[in-house]
Design a protein around this motif. Structure first.
Motif, PDB file in Angstrom:
ATOM      1  N   GLY A 242      76.984  47.405  15.128  1.00 55.72           N
ATOM      2  CA  GLY A 242      76.584  48.459  14.211  1.00 55.72           C
ATOM      3  C   GLY A 242      75.822  47.874  13.038  1.00 55.72           C
ATOM      4  N   GLU A 243      75.170  48.735  12.271  1.00 50.60           N
ATOM      5  CA  GLU A 243      74.243  48.271  11.224  1.00 50.60           C
ATOM      6  C   GLU A 243      74.945  47.533  10.094  1.00 50.60           C
ATOM      7  N   GLU A 244      76.061  48.056   9.601  1.00 50.48           N
ATOM      8  CA  GLU A 244      76.713  47.446   8.433  1.00 50.48           C
ATOM      9  C   GLU A 244      77.247  46.053   8.752  1.00 50.48           C
ATOM     10  N   GLN A 245      77.954  45.924   9.871  1.00 49.02           N
ATOM     11  CA  GLN A 245      78.489  44.618  10.240  1.00 49.02           C
ATOM     12  C   GLN A 245      77.365  43.635  10.569  1.00 49.02           C
ATOM     13  N   PHE A 246      76.298  44.129  11.190  1.00 52.23           N
ATOM     14  CA  PHE A 246      75.179  43.259  11.529  1.00 52.23           C
ATOM     15  C   PHE A 246      74.504  42.730  10.265  1.00 52.23           C
ATOM     16  N   ASP A 247      74.345  43.577   9.252  1.00 55.00           N
ATOM     17  CA  ASP A 247      73.770  43.106   7.979  1.00 55.00           C
ATOM     18  C   ASP A 247      74.635  42.002   7.378  1.00 55.00           C
ATOM     19  N   TRP A 248      75.940  42.178   7.437  1.00 48.98           N
ATOM     20  CA  TRP A 248      76.831  41.140   6.899  1.00 48.98           C
ATOM     21  C   TRP A 248      76.678  39.842   7.686  1.00 48.98           C
ATOM     22  N   LEU A 249      76.613  39.945   9.027  1.00 50.07           N
ATOM     23  CA  LEU A 249      76.506  38.751   9.859  1.00 50.07           C
ATOM     24  C   LEU A 249      75.203  38.010   9.597  1.00 50.07           C
ATOM     25  N   LYS A 250      74.111  38.744   9.366  1.00 47.58           N
ATOM     26  CA  LYS A 250      72.833  38.091   9.061  1.00 47.58           C
ATOM     27  C   LYS A 250      72.947  37.284   7.767  1.00 47.58           C
TER      28      LYS A 250
ATOM     29  N   VAL B  39      97.159  36.046  17.217  1.00 47.52           N
ATOM     30  CA  VAL B  39      96.780  34.730  16.706  1.00 47.52           C
ATOM     31  C   VAL B  39      96.048  34.834  15.374  1.00 47.52           C
ATOM     32  N   ILE B  40      95.530  36.005  15.040  1.00 42.25           N
ATOM     33  CA  ILE B  40      94.841  36.173  13.760  1.00 42.25           C
ATOM     34  C   ILE B  40      95.865  36.074  12.639  1.00 42.25           C
ATOM     35  N   PRO B  41      95.661  35.189  11.683  1.00 41.19           N
ATOM     36  CA  PRO B  41      96.658  35.027  10.614  1.00 41.19           C
ATOM     37  C   PRO B  41      96.792  36.284   9.771  1.00 41.19           C
ATOM     38  N   GLU B  42      97.984  36.467   9.224  1.00 39.24           N
ATOM     39  CA  GLU B  42      98.197  37.561   8.286  1.00 39.24           C
ATOM     40  C   GLU B  42      97.274  37.369   7.089  1.00 39.24           C
ATOM     41  N   LEU B  43      96.585  38.418   6.712  1.00 32.07           N
ATOM     42  CA  LEU B  43      95.580  38.305   5.656  1.00 32.07           C
ATOM     43  C   LEU B  43      96.248  38.384   4.285  1.00 32.07           C
ATOM     44  N   ASP B  44      96.970  37.313   3.940  1.00 32.29           N
ATOM     45  CA  ASP B  44      97.616  37.256   2.630  1.00 32.29           C
ATOM     46  C   ASP B  44      96.609  36.801   1.576  1.00 32.29           C
ATOM     47  N   GLU B  45      97.102  36.647   0.349  1.00 27.33           N
ATOM     48  CA  GLU B  45      96.205  36.324  -0.768  1.00 27.33           C
ATOM     49  C   GLU B  45      95.553  34.955  -0.611  1.00 27.33           C
ATOM     50  N   TYR B  46      96.131  34.076   0.219  1.00 26.28           N
ATOM     51  CA  TYR B  46      95.604  32.730   0.368  1.00 26.28           C
ATOM     52  C   TYR B  46      94.467  32.651   1.400  1.00 26.28           C
ATOM     53  N   ILE B  47      94.393  33.616   2.289  1.00 25.77           N
ATOM     54  CA  ILE B  47      93.418  33.499   3.373  1.00 25.77           C
ATOM     55  C   ILE B  47      92.475  34.696   3.471  1.00 25.77           C
ATOM     56  N   LYS B  48      92.754  35.777   2.742  1.00 25.23           N
ATOM     57  CA  LYS B  48      91.969  36.997   2.937  1.00 25.23           C
ATOM     58  C   LYS B  48      90.498  36.815   2.558  1.00 25.23           C
ATOM     59  N   ASN B  49      90.179  35.880   1.654  1.00 25.78           N
ATOM     60  CA  ASN B  49      88.778  35.649   1.292  1.00 25.78           C
ATOM     61  C   ASN B  49      88.152  34.506   2.086  1.00 25.78           C
ATOM     62  N   LYS B  50      88.878  34.008   3.100  1.00 21.58           N
ATOM     63  CA  LYS B  50      88.387  32.890   3.901  1.00 21.58           C
ATOM     64  C   LYS B  50      88.120  33.285   5.353  1.00 21.58           C
ATOM     65  N   ILE B  51      88.358  34.536   5.690  1.00 19.92           N
ATOM     66  CA  ILE B  51      88.188  34.983   7.072  1.00 19.92           C
ATOM     67  C   ILE B  51      87.641  36.412   7.069  1.00 19.92           C
ATOM     68  N   SER B  52      86.723  36.672   7.994  1.00 20.90           N
ATOM     69  CA  SER B  52      86.221  38.033   8.181  1.00 20.90           C
ATOM     70  C   SER B  52      86.379  38.416   9.639  1.00 20.90           C
ATOM     71  N   ILE B  53      86.760  39.654   9.872  1.00 20.01           N
ATOM     72  CA  ILE B  53      86.994  40.149  11.222  1.00 20.01           C
ATOM     73  C   ILE B  53      85.960  41.226  11.521  1.00 20.01           C
ATOM     74  N   LEU B  54      85.192  41.018  12.591  1.00 17.99           N
ATOM     75  CA  LEU B  54      84.177  41.978  12.983  1.00 17.99           C
ATOM     76  C   LEU B  54      84.595  42.645  14.290  1.00 17.99           C
ATOM     77  N   HIS B  55      84.516  43.963  14.323  1.00 20.39           N
ATOM     78  CA  HIS B  55      84.879  44.695  15.527  1.00 20.39           C
ATOM     79  C   HIS B  55      83.652  44.887  16.380  1.00 20.39           C
ATOM     80  N   CYS B  56      83.749  44.485  17.646  1.00 22.37           N
ATOM     81  CA  CYS B  56      82.609  44.554  18.570  1.00 22.37           C
ATOM     82  C   CYS B  56      82.808  45.742  19.515  1.00 22.37           C
TER      83      CYS B  56
END
Length: 273
Positions: free
Chosen positions: A119-127, A256-273
């Protein structure tokens, strides 16, 4: 002045005492650093440089063995080829990753693929995420970026995207065995910019998943990593790394995706395909 009678300059040669066979390293005609045994070096000095006197050859090699010592030989993602001083050690980077020359052109097929997958929004982020990575890759400057997890059903494009990224960044490293504690040797990962966690992570178990979370944070932050090799000294370096993960939509994969706590939430992004 007695050396180099054929007019060729004497080569820059370095010596790695821990190498089993090819202890002497010099650039070949392509500009790549290659390991040679002592016989090949003597032939080069004799044929290319005109050093026919064995005593002069021995004197030259003795100086190399004492003043041009290498501790580690390895490609490092994001580093130019040549000698570097890293972690207090002399490190020879023998070659660089292949970089594709950017050329403007029609990319409507790829655009349709990405818009259909993300989709457009996620694709813009990936670019934007790739652009920042490419800035570091093409300019030999280390920068940091989030770990990206692609989540979606089979045949949604996750594998194709993995292949595209690995093609752009000249290969991929598979860190799962190292992350899970199956091996301490991780030197081959140093040379890759794209690290991939894909099939097989469902079998990590609780401890393995905790380790994966720890490594995800380290890779996203971009701090120095310790690399261990066979028959070479270990050392620490900061390669230009990014990691991607591919997950199906079933519970085993998603767990396997880690819980998005305060220590990791700004270090990982999840994109739905």
């Amino acid at each position: 002045e007695e050396l180099g009678q054929n007019g060729d300059e004497l080569p820059e040669i370095h010596y790695c005492p821990t190498s089993k066979l090819q202890k002497y390293w010099k650039q070949d005609d392509r500009g790549l650093w290659i390991g040679y045994d002592i016989g090949a070096v003597r032939r080069y000095l004799k044929v290319r440089c005109g050093v026919k006197d064995k005593e002069l050859s021995d004197e030259f090699l003795c100086n190399v063995e004492n003043s041009k010592v290498i501790d580690v030989v390895t490609k490092i993602s994001g580093y130019k080829k040549g000698m570097h001083r890293i972690d207090g050690k002399s490190v020879l980077v023998p070659s660089e990753q292949r970089r594709i020359k950017p050329v403007k052109g029609d990319w409507s097929t790829l655009e349709a693929f990405y818009l259909g997958m993300l989709g457009e929004e996620q694709f813009d982020w990936l670019k934007g995420w790739k652009k920042h990575w490419l800035d570091g890759f093409y300019n030999f400057k280390r920068n940091t970026g989030q770990v990206v997890v692609f989540v979606g059903p089979g045949s949604c494009g996750k594998t194709v995207e993995r292949q595209l990224i690995s093609h752009i960044f000249d290969g991929e490293g598979i860190p799962l065995k190292w992350i899970s504690g199956g091996t301490t040797f991780n030197g081959e990962l140093c040379e890759h910019s794209h690290l991939v966690v894909d099939d097989g992570f469902q079998d990590l178990g609780t401890n393995g998943k905790k380790k994966l979370k720890m490594y995800l944070k380290q890779i996203a932050v971009g701090g120095a990593q310790r690399f261990e090799f066979k028959h070479q000294q270990a050392f620490s370096a900061s390669p230009l790394w990014r990691m991607t993960m591919g997950c199906n939509e079933d519970d085993d994969s998603l767990s396997v995706i880690p819980e998005l706590d305060e220590y990791i939430k700004n270090k990982i992004s999840i994109l739905h395909c």
